[in-house]
Write a protein that holds these residues in place. Structure first.
Motif, PDB file in Angstrom:
ATOM      1  N   LYS A 149      50.032  34.215  74.310  1.00 23.79           N
ATOM      2  CA  LYS A 149      50.771  35.128  75.011  1.00 23.79           C
ATOM      3  C   LYS A 149      50.389  35.883  76.316  1.00 23.79           C
ATOM      4  O   LYS A 149      51.251  36.603  76.740  1.00 23.79           O
ATOM      5  CB  LYS A 149      50.971  36.318  73.914  1.00 23.79           C
ATOM      6  CG  LYS A 149      51.700  35.842  72.411  1.00 23.79           C
ATOM      7  CD  LYS A 149      52.005  37.028  71.578  1.00 23.79           C
ATOM      8  CE  LYS A 149      52.769  36.664  70.409  1.00 23.79           C
ATOM      9  NZ  LYS A 149      52.884  37.866  69.333  1.00 23.79           N
ATOM     10  N   THR A 155      45.428  28.776  68.846  1.00 19.38           N
ATOM     11  CA  THR A 155      45.842  29.021  67.703  1.00 19.38           C
ATOM     12  C   THR A 155      44.794  28.126  66.585  1.00 19.38           C
ATOM     13  O   THR A 155      44.172  27.430  66.947  1.00 19.38           O
ATOM     14  CB  THR A 155      47.121  28.611  67.292  1.00 19.38           C
ATOM     15  OG1 THR A 155      47.350  27.223  67.090  1.00 19.38           O
ATOM     16  CG2 THR A 155      48.187  29.164  68.350  1.00 19.38           C
ATOM     17  N   ILE A 200      56.452  27.097  72.234  1.00 12.28           N
ATOM     18  CA  ILE A 200      56.200  28.261  71.452  1.00 12.28           C
ATOM     19  C   ILE A 200      57.302  28.630  70.385  1.00 12.28           C
ATOM     20  O   ILE A 200      56.613  29.163  69.523  1.00 12.28           O
ATOM     21  CB  ILE A 200      56.888  29.332  72.621  1.00 12.28           C
ATOM     22  CG1 ILE A 200      55.624  29.634  73.695  1.00 12.28           C
ATOM     23  CG2 ILE A 200      57.014  30.957  71.937  1.00 12.28           C
ATOM     24  CD1 ILE A 200      55.760  30.656  74.979  1.00 12.28           C
ATOM     25  N   GLN A 201      58.555  28.125  70.383  1.00 15.11           N
ATOM     26  CA  GLN A 201      59.077  27.899  69.203  1.00 15.11           C
ATOM     27  C   GLN A 201      58.431  27.280  67.898  1.00 15.11           C
ATOM     28  O   GLN A 201      58.674  27.757  67.057  1.00 15.11           O
ATOM     29  CB  GLN A 201      60.721  27.535  69.435  1.00 15.11           C
ATOM     30  CG  GLN A 201      61.482  27.510  68.460  1.00 15.11           C
ATOM     31  CD  GLN A 201      61.842  28.927  67.818  1.00 15.11           C
ATOM     32  OE1 GLN A 201      61.568  30.040  68.342  1.00 15.11           O
ATOM     33  NE2 GLN A 201      62.647  29.106  66.563  1.00 15.11           N
ATOM     34  N   LYS A 255      55.842  29.507  66.620  1.00 19.85           N
ATOM     35  CA  LYS A 255      56.559  30.652  66.001  1.00 19.85           C
ATOM     36  C   LYS A 255      56.956  30.047  64.455  1.00 19.85           C
ATOM     37  O   LYS A 255      56.411  30.725  63.412  1.00 19.85           O
ATOM     38  CB  LYS A 255      57.754  31.293  66.472  1.00 19.85           C
ATOM     39  CG  LYS A 255      57.431  31.939  67.925  1.00 19.85           C
ATOM     40  CD  LYS A 255      58.727  32.238  68.523  1.00 19.85           C
ATOM     41  CE  LYS A 255      59.954  32.822  67.852  1.00 19.85           C
ATOM     42  NZ  LYS A 255      61.087  33.104  68.725  1.00 19.85           N
ATOM     43  N   THR A 310      53.760  29.664  62.491  1.00 21.94           N
ATOM     44  CA  THR A 310      53.123  30.710  61.988  1.00 21.94           C
ATOM     45  C   THR A 310      53.520  31.555  61.127  1.00 21.94           C
ATOM     46  O   THR A 310      53.114  32.067  60.114  1.00 21.94           O
ATOM     47  CB  THR A 310      52.906  31.618  63.370  1.00 21.94           C
ATOM     48  OG1 THR A 310      52.092  30.895  64.488  1.00 21.94           O
ATOM     49  CG2 THR A 310      52.175  32.768  63.044  1.00 21.94           C
ATOM     50  N   ALA A 311      54.912  31.597  61.206  1.00 21.75           N
ATOM     51  CA  ALA A 311      55.782  32.477  60.169  1.00 21.75           C
ATOM     52  C   ALA A 311      55.866  31.813  58.937  1.00 21.75           C
ATOM     53  O   ALA A 311      55.785  32.583  57.839  1.00 21.75           O
ATOM     54  CB  ALA A 311      57.248  32.472  60.626  1.00 21.75           C
ATOM     55  N   HIS A 345      66.771  30.571  60.738  1.00 22.41           N
ATOM     56  CA  HIS A 345      66.096  30.592  62.078  1.00 22.41           C
ATOM     57  C   HIS A 345      66.937  30.265  63.075  1.00 22.41           C
ATOM     58  O   HIS A 345      66.812  30.871  64.392  1.00 22.41           O
ATOM     59  CB  HIS A 345      65.054  29.502  62.075  1.00 22.41           C
ATOM     60  CG  HIS A 345      63.709  30.085  61.051  1.00 22.41           C
ATOM     61  ND1 HIS A 345      62.645  30.692  61.409  1.00 22.41           N
ATOM     62  CD2 HIS A 345      63.592  29.568  59.777  1.00 22.41           C
ATOM     63  CE1 HIS A 345      61.873  30.845  60.350  1.00 22.41           C
ATOM     64  NE2 HIS A 345      62.290  30.154  59.306  1.00 22.41           N
ATOM     65  N   GLU A 393      59.439  37.196  74.926  1.00 25.33           N
ATOM     66  CA  GLU A 393      59.343  35.725  74.885  1.00 25.33           C
ATOM     67  C   GLU A 393      59.496  35.226  76.120  1.00 25.33           C
ATOM     68  O   GLU A 393      58.794  34.307  76.579  1.00 25.33           O
ATOM     69  CB  GLU A 393      59.708  35.275  73.730  1.00 25.33           C
ATOM     70  CG  GLU A 393      59.232  35.649  72.297  1.00 25.33           C
ATOM     71  CD  GLU A 393      60.050  35.313  71.075  1.00 25.33           C
ATOM     72  OE1 GLU A 393      59.360  35.181  69.931  1.00 25.33           O
ATOM     73  OE2 GLU A 393      61.285  35.131  71.352  1.00 25.33           O
TER      74      GLU A 393
END
Length: 415
Positions: A95, A145, A181-182, A185, A188-189, A199, A208
């Motif tokens: 980020k 990550t 990035i998506q 996400k 991670t979610a 989604h 974002e």
């Protein structure tokens, strides 16, 4: 768009190109430039795949005639865990692309590419920079990550012509960053796909988009050295973006949907030589050229006033909308003539403009000039026969013509 089956995801993202609406060349002298998103878009699909072979990324970029397989383990992980720029304490996170030690990370990417691809230096420039940008963003995002990285197929297509001043490299970078990035996400979610969670209704929020734009700016540095930032900002946020030398590009929250003919003169333009030509002209005629630059600045500011642009998202032929289009057409004519006075038009651009004017339509060059693209404004009241007649004539003269829109959305998750 995304799908998740047995923990494997597919993500699809698109982003527009861009053109300069006003402020060409004047921006070099501290005046305002206005860029606008183009209806022609790039798109990317990232699909995680289950394979029995060693994990790898399969990249297919037909727009630059590039198809590569990059092994993920163990060598690519040497690019993971990039560092923050000197003087910044802490641990890098995806980020924070503006805090990344850009030069150090890019050096590691280049070293890696020379190891896995001995003929790397023999590739074309746009192929090399596409690979560099991909690995830079991929390792920068996933490398901060602890997420598992699976084999994936990455395929990209584009309606944009490369090297034509329509933001093709920025559109590529925005698509790539948005899709990665998506994917992060989603992974991670949830550790698994939840069919009850929609989604697909979600898109990128403003924060974002700022992150995406910053990553794309870093890619633009790889592609172009010292970019202004206006291309990546326009391709990310869409609509209009203003830029002034020494300041960050500013997204203008103005609704606009202009119908245009985008005409490729098929004459290559050299931005650097045209900028130098204007500089030489200014050296000989400083006061005159400075007044022209001031006038270009006034045109840019007037064109972004709400009274001119806010209503131009309608195809209705109402009197007040027609008056606004007439006002905008006057500004296009003035802008082009001011640029022509600086010596950056071209006979082919004047031929295109004459054909448009013969039908009562405004036309201006966009970008550095000296060739490149011209844009013809098509008000809602324009009969289809006029548009077809103009397009036919320009095609017969050997130009490339595309009917499109200006001012549409920026980076978007695709359904």
């Amino acid at each position: 768009m995304f799908q998740g089956v047995d923990n494997f995801y597919t993500v699809s993202v698109s982003a527009p190109g861009k053109v300069i609406l006003h402020g060409e060349h004047a921006v070099v002298y501290g005046k305002t430039a206005i860029a606008v998103s183009l209806g022609l878009r790039s798109s990317i699909v990232i699909k995680e795949v289950n394979t029995a072979s060693e994990p790898a990324v399969h990249i297919h970029l037909p727009c630059v005639e590039l198809q590569e397989n990059i092994p993920l383990a163990p060598t690519v992980k040497s690019l993971f865990h990039p560092k923050l720029a000197p003087g910044i304490a802490g641990k890098f996170h995806w980020k924070l692309p503006d805090k990344l030690d850009h030069d150090a990370h890019l050096l590691k990417v280049d070293e890696f590419l020379h190891i896995i691809k001995p003929n790397f230096d023999n590739l074309q420039s746009n192929q090399k920079n596409s690979l560099r940008s991909f690995l830079y963003v991929f390792s920068g995002i996933f490398g901060s990550t602890n997420l598992p990285v699976r084999s994936m197929n990455i395929s990209m297509g584009s309606e944009l012509t490369i090297g034509a001043g329509t933001g093709s490299s920025a559109s590529f970078a925005v698509c790539l960053t948005g899709a990665l990035i998506q994917l992060v996400k989603l992974k991670t979610a949830s550790g698994h796909f939840d069919p009850f969670y929609d989604h697909t209704s979600e898109d990128f929020d403003m924060k974002e988009k700022e992150i995406i734009s910053n990553w794309a700016y870093n890619c633009e540095r790889i592609m172009h050295g010292s970019p202004s930032g206006i291309d990546n900002a326009t391709c990310t946020f869409g609509s209009l973006v203003s830029f002034k030398k020494g300041s960050k590009p500013r997204h203008l929250d103005i609704r606009m949907d202009l119908r245009v003919l985008l005409v490729d003169s098929r004459v290559p333009r050299e931005t650097k030589s045209l900028v130098m030509k204007v500089a030489a002209l200014r050296q000989r005629n400083t006061s005159i050229v400075d007044h022209i630059m001031d006038a270009c600045d006034h045109v840019a500011h007037t064109a972004t006033q709400v009274s001119v642009l806010e209503k131009l998202s309608s195809d209705k032929c109402e009197p007040d909308i027609e008056a606004d289009y007439q006002h905008l057409a006057e500004l296009w004519d003035m802008n082009h003539c001011l640029l022509a006075a600086l010596g950056v038009s071209h006979p082919t651009l004047e031929t295109i403009r004459a054909a448009a004017r013969a039908r009562g339509l405004a036309c201006k060059l966009t970008g550095a000039g000296g060739g490149g693209y011209a844009m013809v404004l098509i008000p809602p009241s324009t009969p289809r026969s006029i548009v077809d007649s103009l397009s036919g004539q320009l095609l017969e003269l050997g130009f490339r013509v595309k009917e499109t829109r200006l001012g549409g959305p920026g980076v978007t998750l695709e359904m």
